[in-house]
Enzyme design. Structure first.
Site: not given
Ligand code: NAD
Ligand code: ZN
Length: 248
Positions: A68, A120, A128, A150, A217, A234
């Site tokens: 993290y 999330h 904590c 903590c 995509p 995006a």
């Molecule tokens: P996810 O399951 O949300 O999948 C990611 C999706 O984004 C896929 O379908 C992929 O095809 C698509 N993608 C990739 N590049 C893209 C672009 N440039 N534009 C549009 N779409 C695109 O993601 P995950 O990584 O499997 O995450 C699982 C969990 O963890 C979710 O809750 C997720 O939001 C969280 N997470 C959050 C972050 C963050 O805060 N940035 C990063 C990693 C994971």
């Molecule tokens: Zn505590």
């Protein structure tokens, strides 16, 4: 014949209530890896359950804290891309826009979006592990330690994000579900539709009569209920779809 982009633009400009759901793909072009991208790189040896679950944390607190910390550094160094600014600017023109994100990076807020439902949590916040009520908003104010302790109860501190197997904040989820049920259009950006309960929101919106537009995509689970699937990233698609400025 109208292109998918034109049809999507028309749906959006004709709607009074728009709900947006973003996932990890929203932030990919800001340099924040999705789980899949992260695994292809530095963290290939671990599955997400080891890194993002209470059991994984208990099994190896320094490993999870370090993962993290690495992601937090990426987030702090990242900048919202043009798609973020297009969403923030569109909110001013749309009668009612609710932005729901599964992302924990806070980039929507940094781009100027208000009233974002962060389903999330937020990776920059720390809480904590024993849930004693301590919350530290500024990563620079963290005590030392991997993980730090903590200051109130001496348990380990942990990122204030929702891990696999944990409940979402029921009030936030209820707000998100209300917005999904009320929306005339739902724009689903960069999410694979695999992580529940967030993944259930597009189906809820569709059942309530909303037109679903996806921006991704790649094909996803959500395509089967979508009115329009824009196969683009995006940062490319959102400024075209919504207008707005293209740089920070
Ligand atoms: P996810 O399951 O949300 O999948 C990611 C999706 O984004 C896929 O379908 C992929 O095809 C698509 N993608 C990739 N590049 C893209 C672009 N440039 N534009 C549009 N779409 C695109 O993601 P995950 O990584 O499997 O995450 C699982 C969990 O963890 C979710 O809750 C997720 O939001 C969280 N997470 C959050 C972050 C963050 O805060 N940035 C990063 C990693 C994971
Ligand atoms: Zn505590």
């Amino acid at each position: 014949m109208a292109t998918d982009l034109h049809r999507a633009q028309a749906l959006i400009s004709g709607a009074r209530r728009i709900v947006v759901l973003t996932g990890a793909g929203m932030s990919a072009e800001s340099g924040i890896p999705t789980f899949r991208q992260a695994q292809a790189a530095l963290w290939a040896d671990f599955d997400p359950l080891q890194l993002a679950s209470p059991e994984g944390f208990q099994a190896d607190p320094p490993r999870v804290w370090s993962w993290y910390a690495w992601r937090r550094e990426k987030v702090v160094g990242a900048q919202p891309h043009a798609g973020y600014f297009a969403l923030a600017a569109a909110a001013a023109r749309i009668e009612e826009m609710v932005l729901i994100t599964q992302n924990v990076d806070g980039l929507h807020g940094r781009a100027g979006s208000r009233n974002v439902i962060e389903l999330h949590g937020n990776i920059l916040r720390t809480t904590c592990f024993a849930n004693c009520g301590v919350r530290i908003d500024d990563p620079a104010a963290l005590p030392p330690g991997i993980p730090p302790r903590c200051p109130r109860c001496d348990s380990y501190l942990r990122p204030d994000v929702v891990w696999f197997g944990e409940m979402l904040d029921p009030a936030l989820l209820a707000r998100a579900e209300r917005a999904a049920a009320d929306g005339e259009v739902m724009l689903v950006v960069g999410t694979s539709g695999l992580v529940y309960p967030a993944a259930g929101l597009p189906a809820l919106a569709a059942r309530s009569g909303a037109a679903i537009i996806t921006v991704n995509p790649e094909a996803t689970e959500i395509d089967s209920i979508a009115r329009i699937c824009l196969r683009a990233t995006a940062a490319q698609a959102l400024p075209e779809l919504l207008g707005g400025r293209t740089a920070a």
